[in-house]
Motif scaffolding. Structure first.
Motif, PDB file in Angstrom:
ATOM      1  N   VAL A 133      39.491  58.620  50.686  1.00 51.13           N
ATOM      2  CA  VAL A 133      40.938  58.391  50.652  1.00 51.13           C
ATOM      3  C   VAL A 133      41.464  58.319  52.077  1.00 51.13           C
ATOM      4  N   GLY A 134      42.396  57.402  52.315  1.00 51.40           N
ATOM      5  CA  GLY A 134      43.122  57.340  53.578  1.00 51.40           C
ATOM      6  C   GLY A 134      44.612  57.310  53.311  1.00 51.40           C
ATOM      7  N   VAL A 135      45.405  57.589  54.338  1.00 50.71           N
ATOM      8  CA  VAL A 135      46.852  57.709  54.170  1.00 50.71           C
ATOM      9  C   VAL A 135      47.582  57.019  55.317  1.00 50.71           C
ATOM     10  N   VAL A 136      48.641  56.297  54.977  1.00 51.13           N
ATOM     11  CA  VAL A 136      49.665  55.908  55.942  1.00 51.13           C
ATOM     12  C   VAL A 136      50.933  56.616  55.479  1.00 51.13           C
ATOM     13  N   LEU A 137      51.340  57.630  56.212  1.00 52.90           N
ATOM     14  CA  LEU A 137      52.430  58.509  55.769  1.00 52.90           C
ATOM     15  C   LEU A 137      53.795  57.916  56.103  1.00 52.90           C
ATOM     16  N   THR A 138      54.710  57.910  55.123  1.00 57.91           N
ATOM     17  CA  THR A 138      56.076  57.449  55.363  1.00 57.91           C
ATOM     18  C   THR A 138      57.129  58.495  55.007  1.00 57.91           C
ATOM     19  N   LEU A 139      56.697  59.609  54.403  1.00 63.76           N
ATOM     20  CA  LEU A 139      57.636  60.670  54.027  1.00 63.76           C
ATOM     21  C   LEU A 139      57.009  62.022  54.309  1.00 63.76           C
ATOM     22  N   PRO A 140      57.344  62.665  55.435  1.00 61.31           N
ATOM     23  CA  PRO A 140      56.797  63.992  55.707  1.00 61.31           C
ATOM     24  C   PRO A 140      57.454  65.018  54.794  1.00 61.31           C
ATOM     25  N   ALA A 141      56.640  65.702  54.024  1.00 61.27           N
ATOM     26  CA  ALA A 141      57.161  66.683  53.070  1.00 61.27           C
ATOM     27  C   ALA A 141      56.020  67.511  52.504  1.00 61.27           C
ATOM     28  N   SER A 142      55.174  66.870  51.712  1.00 60.07           N
ATOM     29  CA  SER A 142      54.169  67.602  50.942  1.00 60.07           C
ATOM     30  C   SER A 142      53.016  68.113  51.791  1.00 60.07           C
ATOM     31  N   GLY A 143      52.731  67.459  52.923  1.00 63.50           N
ATOM     32  CA  GLY A 143      51.556  67.830  53.705  1.00 63.50           C
ATOM     33  C   GLY A 143      50.260  67.407  53.048  1.00 63.50           C
ATOM     34  N   SER A 144      50.364  66.609  51.982  1.00 64.80           N
ATOM     35  CA  SER A 144      49.170  66.215  51.234  1.00 64.80           C
ATOM     36  C   SER A 144      48.219  65.368  52.053  1.00 64.80           C
ATOM     37  N   GLU A 145      48.701  64.805  53.161  1.00 62.93           N
ATOM     38  CA  GLU A 145      47.854  63.961  53.996  1.00 62.93           C
ATOM     39  C   GLU A 145      46.719  64.724  54.665  1.00 62.93           C
ATOM     40  N   SER A 146      46.825  66.048  54.733  1.00 61.78           N
ATOM     41  CA  SER A 146      45.727  66.815  55.322  1.00 61.78           C
ATOM     42  C   SER A 146      45.415  68.060  54.510  1.00 61.78           C
ATOM     43  N   SER A 147      45.679  68.001  53.209  1.00 63.23           N
ATOM     44  CA  SER A 147      45.339  69.123  52.326  1.00 63.23           C
ATOM     45  C   SER A 147      44.338  68.659  51.279  1.00 63.23           C
ATOM     46  N   LYS A 148      43.676  69.619  50.673  1.00 64.25           N
ATOM     47  CA  LYS A 148      42.695  69.291  49.642  1.00 64.25           C
ATOM     48  C   LYS A 148      43.268  69.427  48.243  1.00 64.25           C
ATOM     49  N   ALA A 149      44.601  69.548  48.157  1.00 65.85           N
ATOM     50  CA  ALA A 149      45.262  69.731  46.869  1.00 65.85           C
ATOM     51  C   ALA A 149      45.878  68.433  46.375  1.00 65.85           C
ATOM     52  N   CYS A 150      46.094  68.370  45.086  1.00 61.85           N
ATOM     53  CA  CYS A 150      46.652  67.188  44.429  1.00 61.85           C
ATOM     54  C   CYS A 150      47.384  67.655  43.184  1.00 61.85           C
ATOM     55  N   VAL A 151      48.642  67.231  43.017  1.00 62.76           N
ATOM     56  CA  VAL A 151      49.474  67.639  41.874  1.00 62.76           C
ATOM     57  C   VAL A 151      49.883  66.408  41.083  1.00 62.76           C
ATOM     58  N   VAL A 152      49.652  66.464  39.777  1.00 58.15           N
ATOM     59  CA  VAL A 152      49.960  65.344  38.877  1.00 58.15           C
ATOM     60  C   VAL A 152      50.620  65.899  37.617  1.00 58.15           C
ATOM     61  N   THR A 153      51.490  65.097  37.008  1.00 61.89           N
ATOM     62  CA  THR A 153      52.164  65.477  35.763  1.00 61.89           C
ATOM     63  C   THR A 153      51.608  64.658  34.607  1.00 61.89           C
ATOM     64  N   LYS A 154      51.233  65.331  33.539  1.00 58.84           N
ATOM     65  CA  LYS A 154      50.781  64.639  32.331  1.00 58.84           C
ATOM     66  C   LYS A 154      51.996  64.174  31.547  1.00 58.84           C
ATOM     67  N   ASP A 155      52.001  62.909  31.162  1.00 55.86           N
ATOM     68  CA  ASP A 155      53.162  62.323  30.501  1.00 55.86           C
ATOM     69  C   ASP A 155      53.524  63.080  29.229  1.00 55.86           C
ATOM     70  N   GLU A 156      52.530  63.338  28.383  1.00 54.69           N
ATOM     71  CA  GLU A 156      52.772  64.065  27.136  1.00 54.69           C
ATOM     72  C   GLU A 156      52.907  65.554  27.436  1.00 54.69           C
ATOM     73  N   GLY A 157      54.046  66.135  27.126  1.00 59.78           N
ATOM     74  CA  GLY A 157      54.259  67.567  27.343  1.00 59.78           C
ATOM     75  C   GLY A 157      54.761  67.910  28.724  1.00 59.78           C
ATOM     76  N   HIS A 158      54.806  66.926  29.626  1.00 62.04           N
ATOM     77  CA  HIS A 158      55.341  67.137  30.976  1.00 62.04           C
ATOM     78  C   HIS A 158      54.682  68.323  31.670  1.00 62.04           C
ATOM     79  N   GLN A 159      53.378  68.427  31.540  1.00 59.74           N
ATOM     80  CA  GLN A 159      52.637  69.471  32.241  1.00 59.74           C
ATOM     81  C   GLN A 159      52.356  69.034  33.668  1.00 59.74           C
ATOM     82  N   LYS A 160      52.729  69.854  34.631  1.00 57.85           N
ATOM     83  CA  LYS A 160      52.492  69.563  36.042  1.00 57.85           C
ATOM     84  C   LYS A 160      51.412  70.525  36.536  1.00 57.85           C
TER      85      LYS A 160
END
Length: 388
Positions: A133-160
């Protein structure tokens, strides 16, 4: 101080015009890329054209997925996974902020995962391989560009939910502060709040004898307190944007949490606001964090006094320690208000009819969440009451 190991191989390429070099960096890892992004602003400001030209010049073929949305959805991730598999994609490039990056990370893991990727988000399995994975960052906020974490929401049930694996840590991230000039004020402020929250999740700890990282965390917070109002007044100031982008990166690359137990209760609680009500993550944190502080400050009054004095400039001459701590919380809350962030659940349209549901979801099947103070269902509901 606790034992720790630190290793973060994400390559940070910082400065003006560096997005023009992206093709060369991608070429080190693959020959066919999927570009993940959302919104037409990348086309309007010419950034997408510059990225695509660089890829082409480096001999990288590419596909596009322009369906990234805030609080990224599992359905979008699955669409990208299918696209990558059908077209033999071997590299995933995120262009944007945390939503684009987390989408790219989930896609990178999902392409090589046999079975239902959501099982890894539920903790029933682990990521065993991933595309680079590579990144071109346009919004500094999450820090996800240099972290090993990833957050996703499942459509059914809105589980994040989150996965964490060194296999999805970006190989490189290009950070050009100029790409953030056109961000709306609200997005800028919400991003700055998210950065501050990443710092505070590490700052509020029960671990003793961590003065070095205390001072680093305090420096990060004071920089954000100083620069955020300035960048809102002068959004095309390169130096202000650069400070924010740099702090945002360091805030979540794990360095500032070394040797200390981190908390993350505010993030776990806020995830339910954004999952159920689609609240902007940083805005939700501006609501939850002061309320959490009011609920837990007595668990370690001295740390809140330290925060008030060192970060929020509260006069140590206050007669009572508790008054100092509460004044620090009040000043933080006022800061969030001053940059246009909501500070109550009412501000983001949330009423009390789902407090218990959100509390249970934040616990995710466990008895408690957080480490500075272990919060059960009743604690979380009390925090919601303080945030009304």
């Amino acid at each position: 101080m606790q034992n720790f190991e630190y290793h973060n191989p994400a390559r940070i390429i910082f400065g003006k015009g560096r997005e023009n070099d992206v093709g060369g960096f991608v070429k080190e890892y693959g020959t066919k890329a999927l570009i993940c992004y959302g919104g037409d602003y990348l086309k309007k400001n010419g950034l997408l054209d510059r990225i695509e030209n660089s890829l082409t010049e480096s001999g990288i073929s590419f596909l596009e997925f322009d369906g990234v949305v805030p609080n990224p959805r599992l359905s979008g991730v699955q669409t990208c996974i299918d696209l990558c598999r059908k077209n033999d994609v071997d590299f995933v490039l995120a262009v944007g902020g945390g939503s684009a990056i987390d989408t790219a990370k989930a896609v990178a893991a999902g392409v090589l995962y046999e079975g239902d990727l959501w099982e890894t988000f539920l903790g029933h399995d682990t990521v065993k391989a991933a595309l680079p994975v590579g990144v071109v960052l346009t919004l500094p906020a999450s820090g996800s560009e240099s972290s090993k974490a990833c957050v996703v929401t499942k459509d059914e049930g809105h589980q994040k939910r989150m996965i964490s694996s060194p296999l999805i840590l970006p190989k490189f991230a290009i950070l050009n502060p100029e790409t953030t000039y056109t961000l709306p004020a609200y997005q800028t402020a919400a991003g700055c709040t998210d950065i501050m929250s990443h710092v505070m999740e590490r700052y509020f700890t029960q671990t003793e004898n961590v003065d070095f990282t205390d001072r680093l965390l305090e420096a990060a917070l004071r920089t954000m307190l100083n620069v955020t109002p300035r960048v809102l007044r002068d959004p095309t100031n390169y130096n202000y944007r650069a400070e924010i982008m740099f702090v945002g990166n360091v805030a979540h690359n794990d360095l500032l949490g070394m040797g200390r137990q981190e908390d993350w209760a505010c993030h776990n609680i806020e995830h339910e606001l954004s999952a159920l009500y689609d609240v902007t993550h940083g805005a939700g944190l501006a609501v939850v964090t002061p309320a959490w502080m009011k609920h837990v400050y007595k668990q370690n009054l001295q740390r809140f006094v330290q925060f008030a004095v060192r970060v929020m400039d509260v006069d140590i001459a206050f007669e009572h320690q508790e008054e100092i701590a509460l004044e620090g919380i009040r000043r933080l809350e006022n800061f969030f208000k001053s940059i246009g962030m909501p500070t109550t659940l009412h501000d983001v349209g949330i009423t009390d009819d789902r407090y218990e549901e959100m509390a249970l979801r934040a616990l995710d099947g466990g008895a408690t969440t957080g480490f500075f103070a272990k919060l059960d269902k009743e604690d979380i509901i009390a925090i919601f009451e303080l945030a009304k």
